[in-house]
Design an enzyme around this catalytic site. Structure first.
Site, PDB file in Angstrom:
ATOM      1  N   LYS A 183       0.556   1.994   9.546  1.00  0.00           N
ATOM      2  CA  LYS A 183      -0.498   2.001   8.529  1.00  0.00           C
ATOM      3  C   LYS A 183       0.075   2.458   7.190  1.00  0.00           C
ATOM      4  CE  LYS A 183      -4.710   4.351   7.270  1.00  0.00           C
ATOM      5  NZ  LYS A 183      -5.696   5.375   7.599  1.00  0.00           N
ATOM      6  N   GLU A 210       9.876   7.570  12.308  1.00  0.00           N
ATOM      7  CA  GLU A 210      10.279   6.931  13.565  1.00  0.00           C
ATOM      8  C   GLU A 210      10.258   5.406  13.442  1.00  0.00           C
ATOM      9  OE1 GLU A 210       8.074   9.357  13.225  1.00  0.00           O
ATOM     10  OE2 GLU A 210       8.045  10.729  14.937  1.00  0.00           O
ATOM     11  N   HIS A 231      -2.388  13.706  44.825  1.00  0.00           N
ATOM     12  CA  HIS A 231      -1.255  14.305  45.523  1.00  0.00           C
ATOM     13  C   HIS A 231      -0.404  15.137  44.570  1.00  0.00           C
ATOM     14  CE1 HIS A 231      -2.360  11.869  48.965  1.00  0.00           C
ATOM     15  NE2 HIS A 231      -2.645  10.940  48.062  1.00  0.00           N
TER      16      HIS A 231
END
Ligand code: F6P
Length: 545
Positions: A204, A210, A382
């Site tokens: 934008k 980066e 789990h």
């Protein structure tokens, strides 16, 4: 005390929230509880019956929403008022998915025609790439698209594309690069052919370190492979609100897709930032995603508070954060395609509502945005569900599941659903000491041993969860789901009277990071900073510990 915590409904909620009976008895005493606390909107069904609420608490929550001016604040957002006051911007991601004939003004100018023009430009580009007519500089068809962007310019496109995997064209592969860690881009480039690769640079601001660095590296790779500067136009396109900077960077003006300052980064996947999604799923499906979001917008605008999905979900989050001391909220997607959604909602909510002062600059005296986290079911069962069931923190959960699978193989989907529903049930009802003891009645343990184990098996229950179901995961239902969470985030911010649309907190780190970067490349040892920072910088310069 602030105006909010002094308000009548806040005070009422402080009392009422502590009086609600355990959900087990709420269900036992009311067989209609599901009917009362569930409803449908925009292709989604919300079951919020497994929450610590009764009629009175809900009434007080909605009164708080009224008192906080939610209706007016909502209207102000949809009407394009400057509600992002610290940046002087309107907040109009809803205009990106508005009907083509809508009239939504920013500074007196209807923005919808520009939005439609950009959608049409996207449509032409998407058709050329998908039909193999967009050729690389050696005349070869594009086979791979690399999307370079970070934050909202990465998570939205990546996660929505992943969610809509069944709608992808077979003709193209799409790759995402976000992190400035060179490994991210190098690992991608290793497998790509520069003659058949197209880069979409999404930023934008066109100023994000980066994204600029990764794009420069991609450009160097492209040129080093034999292409010329003039060939860049056939392999690099950009999406940005800073057209001037993109042109200066070397992107051909025709290859720039505009966006606007009234679109927040974390709300931008509906704009041309969604180009990688559109390339993969086609423009019709992309428009279908917009229409699903539009349906949720209409619902949010028009439905009464008591049957308004974003309002109910937002207010429940306020209830737990402010009156039950919940500091995090978990999003559990029971659909492999939706596995990335918790990360998307994490940026959406945490960057929006991680704020400490009100719009008027007053320090808040209550908690604001919770930590948002989560993952896909059943994997999480789990791993971290143990803490949800028996840990000491209260962590409200959202369970999200489509009723029909795109891959209906054997009993898989029934097993998935049974786990999803079973988890919400276990969180709600828990297991008493007596029940735990009874389960051990046939064991060979002594009574004393049984009592000890029974204590460990006790689950207090009364752990809140929402269940969101849809018939199937489609572009429409995904659009509605993402818009639901956007508005849920807005509702909380509106109650807390904070600015959900700026992100000043990320700025200091960026500024200091740039300063450190200069020091990392300097010839002399860093001495001016704190001892820890100096030592870390010097170690980096030496390259060993
Ligand atoms: O699209 P841009 O301007 O490169 O920004 C990327 C991201 O950086 C942030 O500004 C802050 O990290 C996000 O809000 C945004 O999505």
């Amino acid at each position: 005390m602030t105006k909010l915590t002094e308000s009548q409904s806040w005070q009422a909620l402080s009392q009422l929230s502590q009086q609600v009976a355990h959900m087990r008895s709420l269900f036992a005493n009311d067989p209609q509880r599901f009917e009362t606390y569930s409803f449908k909107a925009a292709g989604l069904m919300l079951d919020y019956s497994k929450n610590r609420i009764d009629a009175e608490t809900l009434k007080a929550l909605l009164a708080l929403a009224e008192e906080a001016g939610l209706q007016q604040k909502k209207a102000a957002m949809f009407n394009g008022e400057i509600i992002n006051t610290t940046e002087g911007r309107a907040v109009l991601h809803t205009a990106l998915r508005a009907a083509a004939d809508a009239d939504i003004k920013v500074d007196g100018v209807n923005v919808v025609p520009e939005v439609q023009q950009t959608l049409n430009k996207m449509e032409q580009f998407v058709a050329l790439v998908r039909d193999g007519e967009w050729k690389g500089y050696t005349g070869k068809t594009i086979t791979d698209v690399v999307s370079i962007g970070i934050g909202g310019s990465f998570l939205g496109p990546k996660i929505a594309s992943e969610a809509l995997r069944p709608y992808w064209t077979d003709a193209l592969k799409c790759h995402f690069v976000a992190n400035v860690d060179g490994t991210a881009i190098c690992e991608k480039l290793k497998k790509l052919d520069h003659e058949t690769t197209l880069f979409i640079m999404s930023s934008k601001s066109f100023g994000t370190q980066e994204t600029l660095t990764n794009t420069l590296t991609a450009k160097d790779w492209f040129l080093a492979a034999g292409a010329s500067q003039a060939d860049v136009a056939k392999h690099f396109v950009a999406v940005t609100s800073n057209v001037a900077k993109a042109t200066e960077f070397g992107i051909d003006a025709d290859n720039i897709f505009p966006m606007w300052d009234w679109v927040g980064g974390r709300y931008s996947l509906w704009s041309a930032i969604g180009l990688p999604i559109a390339v993969l799923i086609g423009m019709d499906n992309f428009r279908a995603m917009l229409s699903g979001a539009r349906e949720m917008d209409q619902h949010f605008l028009e439905a009464p508070l008591a049957t308004n999905m974003p309002v109910i979900m937002g207010m429940l989050s306020v209830l737990y954060g402010n009156f039950h001391d919940a500091q995090s909220h978990v999003v559990l997607t029971y659909d492999h395609y939706l596995r990335g959604l918790p990360a998307y909602f994490q940026q959406l909510d945490m960057e929006s509502n991680g704020k400490h002062v009100t719009l008027g600059g007053e320090q808040v005296d209550h908690s604001t945005g919770p930590v948002i986290w989560g993952g896909e079911g059943t994997n999480g069962q789990h791993a971290y569900h143990q803490l949800l069931h028996q840990g000491t923190a209260l962590i409200p959960a959202d369970f999200i599941m489509p009723l029909q699978s795109h891959n209906p193989v054997g009993e898989h989907h029934a097993q998935l659903a049974s786990n999803c529903f079973g988890q919400t049930q276990a969180l709600m009802q828990g297991r008493t000491f007596e029940e735990s003891l009874a389960e051990l009645s046939s064991s060979s343990l002594s009574q004393q041993e049984r009592e000890l184990i029974a204590k460990h098996k006790v689950m207090t229950g009364n752990k809140p969860s929402n269940t969101i179901l849809m018939d199937k995961l489609t572009p429409e239902t995904l659009g509605a789901l993402i818009a639901l969470y956007e508005h849920r985030t807005f509702v909380q911010g509106a109650i807390w009277d904070i600015n959900s649309f700026d992100q000043w907190g990320v700025e200091l780190g960026k500024t200091l990071g740039n300063d450190v970067l200069a020091r990392l490349g300097a010839d002399t040892d860093a001495t001016e900073l704190d001892a820890s920072s100096n030592a870390l910088i010097n170690m980096f310069r030496k390259g060993n510990i």
